[in-house]
Write a protein that holds these residues in place. Structure first.
Motif, PDB file in Angstrom:
ATOM      1  N   ARG A  30       0.820  -1.214   0.000  1.00  0.00           N
ATOM      2  CA  ARG A  30       0.000   0.000   0.000  1.00  0.00           C
ATOM      3  C   ARG A  30       0.855   1.265   0.000  1.00  0.00           C
ATOM      4  O   ARG A  30       0.462   2.282  -0.563  1.00  0.00           O
ATOM      5  N   VAL A  33       2.527   1.066  -3.968  1.00  0.00           N
ATOM      6  CA  VAL A  33       1.714   0.990  -5.185  1.00  0.00           C
ATOM      7  C   VAL A  33       0.419   1.782  -5.021  1.00  0.00           C
ATOM      8  O   VAL A  33      -0.320   1.590  -4.058  1.00  0.00           O
ATOM      9  N   GLU A  34       0.165   2.664  -5.984  1.00  0.00           N
ATOM     10  CA  GLU A  34      -1.072   3.432  -5.995  1.00  0.00           C
ATOM     11  C   GLU A  34      -2.219   2.596  -6.550  1.00  0.00           C
ATOM     12  O   GLU A  34      -3.301   2.523  -5.970  1.00  0.00           O
ATOM     13  N   LYS A  35      -1.970   1.977  -7.728  1.00  0.00           N
ATOM     14  CA  LYS A  35      -3.007   1.133  -8.329  1.00  0.00           C
ATOM     15  C   LYS A  35      -2.377   0.189  -9.350  1.00  0.00           C
ATOM     16  O   LYS A  35      -1.275   0.422  -9.835  1.00  0.00           O
ATOM     17  N   VAL A  36      -3.116  -0.869  -9.661  1.00  0.00           N
ATOM     18  CA  VAL A  36      -2.723  -1.844 -10.676  1.00  0.00           C
ATOM     19  C   VAL A  36      -3.871  -1.939 -11.671  1.00  0.00           C
ATOM     20  O   VAL A  36      -5.018  -2.137 -11.281  1.00  0.00           O
ATOM     21  N   VAL A  37      -3.536  -1.766 -12.960  1.00  0.00           N
ATOM     22  CA  VAL A  37      -4.548  -1.848 -14.020  1.00  0.00           C
ATOM     23  C   VAL A  37      -4.259  -3.104 -14.841  1.00  0.00           C
ATOM     24  O   VAL A  37      -3.174  -3.241 -15.404  1.00  0.00           O
ATOM     25  N   ASP A  53      -0.443  -2.702 -15.917  1.00  0.00           N
ATOM     26  CA  ASP A  53       0.198  -1.428 -15.610  1.00  0.00           C
ATOM     27  C   ASP A  53       0.216  -1.240 -14.101  1.00  0.00           C
ATOM     28  O   ASP A  53      -0.832  -1.325 -13.449  1.00  0.00           O
ATOM     29  N   ILE A  54       1.390  -0.973 -13.553  1.00  0.00           N
ATOM     30  CA  ILE A  54       1.529  -0.709 -12.122  1.00  0.00           C
ATOM     31  C   ILE A  54       1.841   0.773 -11.964  1.00  0.00           C
ATOM     32  O   ILE A  54       2.824   1.268 -12.515  1.00  0.00           O
ATOM     33  N   HIS A  55       0.993   1.467 -11.228  1.00  0.00           N
ATOM     34  CA  HIS A  55       1.182   2.889 -10.952  1.00  0.00           C
ATOM     35  C   HIS A  55       1.706   3.012  -9.522  1.00  0.00           C
ATOM     36  O   HIS A  55       1.008   2.666  -8.574  1.00  0.00           O
ATOM     37  N   TYR A  56       2.932   3.493  -9.395  1.00  0.00           N
ATOM     38  CA  TYR A  56       3.580   3.606  -8.096  1.00  0.00           C
ATOM     39  C   TYR A  56       3.271   4.957  -7.460  1.00  0.00           C
ATOM     40  O   TYR A  56       3.134   5.962  -8.157  1.00  0.00           O
ATOM     41  N   ASN A  57       3.193   4.987  -6.151  1.00  0.00           N
ATOM     42  CA  ASN A  57       3.032   6.247  -5.442  1.00  0.00           C
ATOM     43  C   ASN A  57       4.247   7.128  -5.708  1.00  0.00           C
ATOM     44  O   ASN A  57       5.379   6.639  -5.792  1.00  0.00           O
ATOM     45  N   GLN A  61       3.472   5.661 -13.282  1.00  0.00           N
ATOM     46  CA  GLN A  61       3.682   4.390 -13.985  1.00  0.00           C
ATOM     47  C   GLN A  61       5.072   4.372 -14.615  1.00  0.00           C
ATOM     48  O   GLN A  61       5.476   5.315 -15.273  1.00  0.00           O
TER      49      GLN A  61
END
Length: 90
Positions: A30, A33-37, A53-57, A61
């Motif tokens: 948490r 990683v912000e979100k996973v698409v 796609d992994i968008h990191y805090n 991306q």
């Protein structure tokens, strides 16, 4: 959000925690990683592929596509060949 430098510093601090971690916990995930698409599967080539796609805090991306990763490896290998001394001539 702050300056780009401060965002990168925060990402670096979190990545240091991840590096020392013995397990990937939900808390670390948490923080990092912000979100996973997850995109729909693609079978157009006859093989099933799926883009994730992994968008990191703090940094967004990162391009970790297979093509980009292969290009980075080729580039590094070329640089190693050019700049590292020949092992036999040492």
């Amino acid at each position: 959000m702050g300056t780009v430098e401060s965002q990168h510093q925060k990402f670096f601090e979190i990545s240091q925690k991840l590096y020392r971690a013995e397990q990937l916990t939900l808390e670390i995930l948490r923080m990092f990683v912000e979100k996973v698409v997850v995109h729909a599967p693609d079978r157009s080539s006859g093989h099933r592929t799926q883009q994730i796609d992994i968008h990191y805090n703090f940094v967004g991306q990162l391009d970790m596509s297979v093509e980009t990763t292969k290009a980075r490896r080729r580039s590094k290998a070329e640089m190693d060949t050019q700049f590292l001394p020949n092992q036999q001539s040492i």
